[in-house]
Write a protein that holds these residues in place. Structure first.
Motif, mmCIF file in Angstrom:
data_model
loop_
_atom_site.group_PDB
_atom_site.id
_atom_site.type_symbol
_atom_site.label_atom_id
_atom_site.label_comp_id
_atom_site.label_asym_id
_atom_site.label_seq_id
_atom_site.Cartn_x
_atom_site.Cartn_y
_atom_site.Cartn_z
ATOM 1 N N TYR A 192 -6.456 -13.537 -4.748
ATOM 2 C CA TYR A 192 -6.016 -13.220 -6.099
ATOM 3 C C TYR A 192 -5.903 -11.702 -6.215
ATOM 4 C CZ TYR A 192 -10.936 -12.126 -6.891
ATOM 5 O OH TYR A 192 -12.202 -11.602 -6.797
ATOM 6 N N ALA A 193 -5.175 -11.221 -7.199
ATOM 7 C CA ALA A 193 -4.983 -9.786 -7.407
ATOM 8 C C ALA A 193 -5.479 -9.409 -8.792
ATOM 9 C CB ALA A 193 -3.511 -9.419 -7.251
ATOM 10 N N ALA A 194 -5.955 -8.160 -8.898
ATOM 11 C CA ALA A 194 -6.448 -7.667 -10.175
ATOM 12 C C ALA A 194 -6.260 -6.160 -10.248
ATOM 13 C CB ALA A 194 -7.920 -8.020 -10.349
ATOM 14 N N GLU A 195 -6.244 -5.632 -11.481
ATOM 15 C CA GLU A 195 -6.099 -4.205 -11.700
ATOM 16 C C GLU A 195 -7.482 -3.578 -11.776
ATOM 17 O OE1 GLU A 195 -6.025 -0.601 -14.107
ATOM 18 O OE2 GLU A 195 -6.702 -2.506 -14.904
ATOM 19 N N HIS A 196 -7.652 -2.434 -11.092
ATOM 20 C CA HIS A 196 -8.930 -1.727 -11.111
ATOM 21 C C HIS A 196 -8.652 -0.233 -11.020
ATOM 22 C CE1 HIS A 196 -13.175 -1.073 -10.545
ATOM 23 N NE2 HIS A 196 -12.917 -0.333 -9.469
ATOM 24 N N ASN A 197 -9.054 0.533 -12.031
ATOM 25 C CA ASN A 197 -8.873 1.992 -12.081
ATOM 26 C C ASN A 197 -7.414 2.407 -11.889
ATOM 27 O OD1 ASN A 197 -11.591 2.379 -12.498
ATOM 28 N ND2 ASN A 197 -12.045 2.733 -10.352
ATOM 29 N N GLY A 198 -6.504 1.729 -12.527
ATOM 30 C CA GLY A 198 -5.097 2.094 -12.461
ATOM 31 C C GLY A 198 -4.401 1.714 -11.162
ATOM 32 N N GLU A 199 -5.024 0.859 -10.363
ATOM 33 C CA GLU A 199 -4.430 0.386 -9.113
ATOM 34 C C GLU A 199 -4.543 -1.126 -9.068
ATOM 35 O OE1 GLU A 199 -6.957 2.394 -6.335
ATOM 36 O OE2 GLU A 199 -5.632 4.139 -6.218
ATOM 37 N N ILE A 200 -3.642 -1.760 -8.337
ATOM 38 C CA ILE A 200 -3.694 -3.205 -8.152
ATOM 39 C C ILE A 200 -4.316 -3.470 -6.779
ATOM 40 C CG2 ILE A 200 -2.367 -5.352 -8.027
ATOM 41 C CD1 ILE A 200 -2.177 -4.175 -10.776
ATOM 42 N N TRP A 201 -5.343 -4.299 -6.753
ATOM 43 C CA TRP A 201 -6.052 -4.659 -5.527
ATOM 44 C C TRP A 201 -5.923 -6.149 -5.298
ATOM 45 C CZ3 TRP A 201 -8.952 -1.325 -2.373
ATOM 46 C CH2 TRP A 201 -9.028 -0.014 -2.830
ATOM 47 N N ILE A 202 -5.866 -6.533 -4.045
ATOM 48 C CA ILE A 202 -5.854 -7.954 -3.703
ATOM 49 C C ILE A 202 -7.179 -8.276 -3.024
ATOM 50 C CG2 ILE A 202 -4.642 -7.634 -1.509
ATOM 51 C CD1 ILE A 202 -3.246 -10.386 -2.407
ATOM 52 N N TYR A 203 -7.764 -9.382 -3.451
ATOM 53 C CA TYR A 203 -9.076 -9.786 -2.974
ATOM 54 C C TYR A 203 -8.980 -11.108 -2.224
ATOM 55 C CZ TYR A 203 -10.579 -6.334 -6.397
ATOM 56 O OH TYR A 203 -10.737 -5.185 -7.100
ATOM 57 N N ASN A 204 -9.862 -11.281 -1.275
ATOM 58 C CA ASN A 204 -10.055 -12.544 -0.570
ATOM 59 C C ASN A 204 -8.884 -12.952 0.325
ATOM 60 O OD1 ASN A 204 -11.993 -14.420 -0.025
ATOM 61 N ND2 ASN A 204 -11.331 -15.847 -1.595
ATOM 62 N N VAL A 205 -8.101 -11.981 0.798
ATOM 63 C CA VAL A 205 -7.073 -12.269 1.804
ATOM 64 C C VAL A 205 -7.796 -12.347 3.138
ATOM 65 C CG1 VAL A 205 -5.060 -11.392 3.025
ATOM 66 C CG2 VAL A 205 -5.222 -11.139 0.573
ATOM 67 N N TYR A 206 -7.594 -13.429 3.867
ATOM 68 C CA TYR A 206 -8.276 -13.599 5.142
ATOM 69 C C TYR A 206 -7.364 -13.143 6.272
ATOM 70 C CZ TYR A 206 -10.686 -15.631 9.090
ATOM 71 O OH TYR A 206 -11.309 -15.795 10.292
ATOM 72 N N ILE A 207 -7.704 -12.003 6.875
ATOM 73 C CA ILE A 207 -7.032 -11.508 8.082
ATOM 74 C C ILE A 207 -8.124 -11.452 9.151
ATOM 75 C CG2 ILE A 207 -5.764 -9.621 9.158
ATOM 76 C CD1 ILE A 207 -4.769 -8.848 6.378
ATOM 77 N N PRO A 208 -8.096 -12.376 10.110
ATOM 78 C CA PRO A 208 -9.205 -12.454 11.082
ATOM 79 C C PRO A 208 -9.271 -11.210 11.966
ATOM 80 C CG PRO A 208 -7.421 -13.874 11.755
ATOM 81 C CD PRO A 208 -7.054 -13.335 10.402
ATOM 82 N N GLU A 209 -10.445 -11.022 12.565
ATOM 83 C CA GLU A 209 -10.646 -9.882 13.458
ATOM 84 C C GLU A 209 -9.747 -10.015 14.677
ATOM 85 O OE1 GLU A 209 -14.807 -10.018 14.259
ATOM 86 O OE2 GLU A 209 -15.280 -8.868 12.467
ATOM 87 N N TYR A 210 -9.294 -8.888 15.169
ATOM 88 C CA TYR A 210 -8.470 -8.853 16.371
ATOM 89 C C TYR A 210 -9.419 -8.818 17.566
ATOM 90 C CZ TYR A 210 -4.732 -7.418 19.525
ATOM 91 O OH TYR A 210 -3.817 -7.359 20.539
ATOM 92 N N LEU A 211 -9.371 -9.831 18.413
ATOM 93 C CA LEU A 211 -10.371 -10.007 19.464
ATOM 94 C C LEU A 211 -10.389 -8.875 20.477
ATOM 95 C CD1 LEU A 211 -10.007 -13.837 20.073
ATOM 96 C CD2 LEU A 211 -11.737 -12.626 18.737
ATOM 97 N N GLN A 212 -9.233 -8.290 20.797
ATOM 98 C CA GLN A 212 -9.192 -7.240 21.807
ATOM 99 C C GLN A 212 -9.655 -5.889 21.260
ATOM 100 O OE1 GLN A 212 -6.742 -9.420 21.319
ATOM 101 N NE2 GLN A 212 -6.618 -10.515 23.248
ATOM 102 N N GLY A 213 -9.808 -5.738 19.979
ATOM 103 C CA GLY A 213 -10.194 -4.459 19.373
ATOM 104 C C GLY A 213 -11.594 -4.518 18.814
ATOM 105 N N ASN A 214 -12.565 -4.956 19.601
ATOM 106 C CA ASN A 214 -13.889 -5.248 19.069
ATOM 107 C C ASN A 214 -14.601 -4.047 18.465
ATOM 108 O OD1 ASN A 214 -14.488 -3.908 21.421
ATOM 109 N ND2 ASN A 214 -15.550 -5.634 22.382
#
Length: 159
Positions: free
Chosen positions: A55-77
């Protein structure tokens, strides 16, 4: 899951939020850039992301998106990112004002629809101003179904 090609030419869709179109009445859409750090771009290029719970919300004059799942990149530990960290959306001040005003004044919701790479290879997020749909009240239909089931059981015993 591999990225899908669809929509305008050159667009590679990473994640599509189908649930949003079902649960909300979409009114106005906006294309926003998304601020990514470190290995998040590499994870997106492999097509691993999910915006279904975000979901997205406004915070301090900016729009932020929360709870987007981007998994860790395995080769860049060593330099991996946190999978569900809040991410800033890159929008013009006028667009931010329009979105924030609609949320505060009209009670609308900012809903993410698609996460994709555009023709230039930049990660973009399609967000929309939406209004919640009225949910059908299932209680009456459930009561009727249960009564019909019970009635058939009772009638079966008296035959």
């Amino acid at each position: 899951m591999a990225p899908k090609h669809g929509g305008p030419p050159g667009r590679t869709i990473i994640s599509d939020n189908r649930k949003a179109r079902f649960n909300f009445e979409i009114e106005d859409t906006v294309e926003a850039g998304i601020e990514l750090k470190g290995t998040e771009v590499k994870s997106l290029r492999t097509g691993k992301a999910n915006i279904g719970e975000s979901y997205a919300a406004e915070h301090n004059g900016e729009i932020w998106i929360y709870n987007v799942y981007i998994p860790e990149y395995l080769q860049g530990n060593r330099f991996n990112h946190e999978p569900r960290r809040p991410r800033k959306l890159l929008l013009h001040k006028r667009e931010i004002g329009k979105l924030a005003g609609a949320v505060q004044k009209e009670g609308k919701t900012i809903v993410p629809l698609k996460l994709y790479f555009n023709e230039q290879g930049r990660a973009k997020l399609e967000i929309a101003l939406a209004r919640g749909k009225k949910v059908h009240d299932k209680r009456e239909t459930e009561k009727k179904r249960d009564w019909d089931r019970e009635k058939s059981r009772i009638m079966k015993n008296y035959r």
